[in-house]
Design a protein around this motif. Sequence first.
Motif, PDB file in Angstrom:
ATOM      1  N   ALA A  22      31.000  65.075  67.384  1.00  8.08           N
ATOM      2  CA  ALA A  22      29.505  64.539  66.918  1.00  8.08           C
ATOM      3  C   ALA A  22      28.772  66.640  67.736  1.00  8.08           C
ATOM      4  O   ALA A  22      27.807  67.121  66.493  1.00  8.08           O
ATOM      5  CB  ALA A  22      28.505  64.248  68.386  1.00  8.08           C
ATOM      6  N   GLY A  23      29.454  66.929  68.215  1.00  2.00           N
ATOM      7  CA  GLY A  23      29.235  68.644  68.147  1.00  2.00           C
ATOM      8  C   GLY A  23      29.686  69.267  67.068  1.00  2.00           C
ATOM      9  O   GLY A  23      28.926  70.354  66.731  1.00  2.00           O
ATOM     10  N   GLU A  24      30.781  69.076  66.632  1.00  2.26           N
ATOM     11  CA  GLU A  24      31.144  69.003  65.568  1.00  2.26           C
ATOM     12  C   GLU A  24      30.093  69.318  64.399  1.00  2.26           C
ATOM     13  O   GLU A  24      29.462  70.378  63.603  1.00  2.26           O
ATOM     14  CB  GLU A  24      32.352  68.851  64.563  1.00  2.26           C
ATOM     15  N   CYS A  25      29.280  68.136  64.211  1.00  2.91           N
ATOM     16  CA  CYS A  25      27.980  68.624  63.109  1.00  2.91           C
ATOM     17  C   CYS A  25      27.303  69.226  63.791  1.00  2.91           C
ATOM     18  O   CYS A  25      26.093  69.457  62.695  1.00  2.91           O
ATOM     19  CB  CYS A  25      27.066  67.063  62.857  1.00  2.91           C
ATOM     20  N   LEU A  26      27.316  69.320  65.191  1.00  2.01           N
ATOM     21  CA  LEU A  26      26.078  70.256  65.438  1.00  2.01           C
ATOM     22  C   LEU A  26      25.989  71.447  65.838  1.00  2.01           C
ATOM     23  O   LEU A  26      24.577  72.208  64.954  1.00  2.01           O
ATOM     24  CB  LEU A  26      25.131  69.866  66.419  1.00  2.01           C
ATOM     25  N   VAL A  27      27.044  72.155  65.963  1.00  2.00           N
ATOM     26  CA  VAL A  27      27.207  73.553  66.364  1.00  2.00           C
ATOM     27  C   VAL A  27      28.599  73.790  64.972  1.00  2.00           C
ATOM     28  O   VAL A  27      29.183  72.718  64.454  1.00  2.00           O
ATOM     29  CB  VAL A  27      27.648  74.055  67.497  1.00  2.00           C
ATOM     30  N   LYS A  28      29.050  75.062  65.115  1.00  2.00           N
ATOM     31  CA  LYS A  28      30.037  76.126  64.178  1.00  2.00           C
ATOM     32  C   LYS A  28      31.208  76.300  65.782  1.00  2.00           C
ATOM     33  O   LYS A  28      31.548  77.261  65.766  1.00  2.00           O
ATOM     34  CB  LYS A  28      30.040  77.231  64.288  1.00  2.00           C
ATOM     35  N   TRP A 110      27.357  55.897  73.359  1.00  2.00           N
ATOM     36  CA  TRP A 110      26.218  57.287  72.944  1.00  2.00           C
ATOM     37  C   TRP A 110      26.185  57.982  74.265  1.00  2.00           C
ATOM     38  O   TRP A 110      25.142  59.183  74.277  1.00  2.00           O
ATOM     39  CB  TRP A 110      25.091  56.188  73.335  1.00  2.00           C
ATOM     40  N   VAL A 111      26.866  57.840  75.632  1.00  2.00           N
ATOM     41  CA  VAL A 111      26.491  59.373  76.222  1.00  2.00           C
ATOM     42  C   VAL A 111      27.175  60.657  75.919  1.00  2.00           C
ATOM     43  O   VAL A 111      26.587  61.564  76.009  1.00  2.00           O
ATOM     44  CB  VAL A 111      27.706  58.789  77.591  1.00  2.00           C
ATOM     45  N   GLY A 112      28.239  59.926  75.305  1.00  2.00           N
ATOM     46  CA  GLY A 112      28.700  61.417  74.646  1.00  2.00           C
ATOM     47  C   GLY A 112      27.774  61.914  73.174  1.00  2.00           C
ATOM     48  O   GLY A 112      27.683  63.518  73.685  1.00  2.00           O
ATOM     49  N   LEU A 113      27.120  60.874  73.017  1.00  2.00           N
ATOM     50  CA  LEU A 113      26.805  61.372  71.601  1.00  2.00           C
ATOM     51  C   LEU A 113      25.201  62.044  71.577  1.00  2.00           C
ATOM     52  O   LEU A 113      25.100  63.028  71.688  1.00  2.00           O
ATOM     53  CB  LEU A 113      26.023  60.239  70.697  1.00  2.00           C
ATOM     54  N   PHE A 114      24.933  62.144  72.771  1.00  2.00           N
ATOM     55  CA  PHE A 114      24.050  62.278  73.588  1.00  2.00           C
ATOM     56  C   PHE A 114      23.980  63.784  74.402  1.00  2.00           C
ATOM     57  O   PHE A 114      23.018  64.970  74.495  1.00  2.00           O
ATOM     58  CB  PHE A 114      22.750  61.840  74.826  1.00  2.00           C
ATOM     59  N   LEU A 115      25.171  63.973  75.109  1.00  2.00           N
ATOM     60  CA  LEU A 115      25.525  64.942  75.625  1.00  2.00           C
ATOM     61  C   LEU A 115      26.067  66.054  74.729  1.00  2.00           C
ATOM     62  O   LEU A 115      25.901  67.389  74.513  1.00  2.00           O
ATOM     63  CB  LEU A 115      26.668  64.587  76.750  1.00  2.00           C
ATOM     64  N   SER A 116      26.272  65.775  73.177  1.00  2.00           N
ATOM     65  CA  SER A 116      26.544  66.744  72.603  1.00  2.00           C
ATOM     66  C   SER A 116      25.075  67.255  72.548  1.00  2.00           C
ATOM     67  O   SER A 116      25.541  68.794  71.369  1.00  2.00           O
ATOM     68  CB  SER A 116      27.134  65.883  71.037  1.00  2.00           C
ATOM     69  N   LEU A 117      24.876  67.336  72.568  1.00  2.00           N
ATOM     70  CA  LEU A 117      23.165  67.565  71.707  1.00  2.00           C
ATOM     71  C   LEU A 117      22.703  69.534  72.487  1.00  2.00           C
ATOM     72  O   LEU A 117      22.202  69.941  72.813  1.00  2.00           O
ATOM     73  CB  LEU A 117      21.881  67.128  71.919  1.00  2.00           C
ATOM     74  N   LEU A 118      23.821  69.116  73.621  1.00  2.00           N
ATOM     75  CA  LEU A 118      23.807  70.620  74.851  1.00  2.00           C
ATOM     76  C   LEU A 118      24.452  71.254  74.043  1.00  2.00           C
ATOM     77  O   LEU A 118      24.325  72.414  74.343  1.00  2.00           O
ATOM     78  CB  LEU A 118      24.436  69.820  76.125  1.00  2.00           C
ATOM     79  N   ILE A 120      24.058  72.561  71.561  1.00  2.00           N
ATOM     80  CA  ILE A 120      22.822  73.518  70.510  1.00  2.00           C
ATOM     81  C   ILE A 120      22.879  74.946  71.727  1.00  2.00           C
ATOM     82  O   ILE A 120      22.801  75.624  71.070  1.00  2.00           O
ATOM     83  CB  ILE A 120      21.936  72.469  70.029  1.00  2.00           C
ATOM     84  N   LYS A 121      22.428  74.437  73.147  1.00  2.00           N
ATOM     85  CA  LYS A 121      21.980  75.567  74.158  1.00  2.00           C
ATOM     86  C   LYS A 121      22.935  76.799  74.058  1.00  2.00           C
ATOM     87  O   LYS A 121      23.000  77.826  74.596  1.00  2.00           O
ATOM     88  CB  LYS A 121      22.248  74.789  75.378  1.00  2.00           C
ATOM     89  N   THR A 122      24.370  75.937  73.458  1.00  2.00           N
ATOM     90  CA  THR A 122      25.764  77.240  73.966  1.00  2.00           C
ATOM     91  C   THR A 122      26.315  77.233  72.945  1.00  2.00           C
ATOM     92  O   THR A 122      27.057  79.191  73.380  1.00  2.00           O
ATOM     93  CB  THR A 122      26.043  76.646  75.242  1.00  2.00           C
ATOM     94  N   MET A 123      25.947  77.021  72.051  1.00  2.00           N
ATOM     95  CA  MET A 123      26.655  77.080  70.886  1.00  2.00           C
ATOM     96  C   MET A 123      25.996  78.278  69.040  1.00  2.00           C
ATOM     97  O   MET A 123      24.952  76.948  69.671  1.00  2.00           O
ATOM     98  CB  MET A 123      28.067  76.650  70.496  1.00  2.00           C
ATOM     99  N   PRO A 124      26.555  78.566  68.191  1.00  2.00           N
ATOM    100  CA  PRO A 124      25.869  78.439  67.452  1.00  2.00           C
ATOM    101  C   PRO A 124      25.679  77.230  66.723  1.00  2.00           C
ATOM    102  O   PRO A 124      26.540  77.230  66.467  1.00  2.00           O
ATOM    103  CB  PRO A 124      26.685  79.604  66.770  1.00  2.00           C
ATOM    104  N   ALA A 125      24.379  77.151  65.899  1.00  2.00           N
ATOM    105  CA  ALA A 125      23.838  76.197  65.763  1.00  2.00           C
ATOM    106  C   ALA A 125      24.679  75.710  64.056  1.00  2.00           C
ATOM    107  O   ALA A 125      24.349  76.738  63.496  1.00  2.00           O
ATOM    108  CB  ALA A 125      22.536  75.430  65.513  1.00  2.00           C
ATOM    109  N   ARG A 126      24.300  74.969  63.489  1.00  2.00           N
ATOM    110  CA  ARG A 126      24.925  75.036  62.198  1.00  2.00           C
ATOM    111  C   ARG A 126      23.636  75.563  61.321  1.00  2.00           C
ATOM    112  O   ARG A 126      22.597  74.943  61.909  1.00  2.00           O
ATOM    113  CB  ARG A 126      25.214  73.597  61.621  1.00  2.00           C
TER     114      ARG A 126
END
Length: 214
Positions: A22-28, A110-118, A120-126
Amino acid sequence: MALFQDPLFGFCVIGIATFLLAGECLVKAKGLFGLIGFVLYILYLYSQLTDHSSYWLIAVMAVGVIFVVLDGVLITNGTVAIIGLVSIMLALAVASPSLPYGIGVSVAFWVGLFLSLLLIKTMPARTFWRRLALFDQSTSEAGYNSLNEETKLLIGKTGLTVSVLRPVGTIEIDGERYSAMTNGEWVQSGIEVLVTDVDGTKIVVKPLSIELEK
């Protein structure tokens, strides 16, 4: 692969895999997160499947991943991504050796999915997520500015107090109700007032008669 028979180990693996994918979809992440997450998914499924007739679950999971990617890149309305996420979760849960294990895997997903939203705060977002954030911000600002301009048109208009202004209350102008305030006076209900100023969404009025609240 014996480690995957431990429910706690499986919970951790699925949680981490989902977090990375999920993090791959959110950040670079340059594809690294997605690769590791996908490999962990495959290892989990391969360790749980006991015969070739169950390998269709890998196909279901792969289709789910494709749906998520397609929604993020092309469709962007979230509907296809939801179908993809549910497909991935079902494939992982069905492949589990027991019901408690399957429930644990679903929770880890679902825990991993929601944690991946964090991330966006620490890495460059797509780029897509940055544009979406900018769009939401500009829409909010445009809505506020539009409301502010409409409220300013009330300056010079008269209305009636619906409630007692102490000094804040409700007034009615042209059949519409607004929250308004005076410059300190307490005004009874049913008194005609004049809009003298508008500051943002704050409407300032003064009574046109001397009948003040005592």
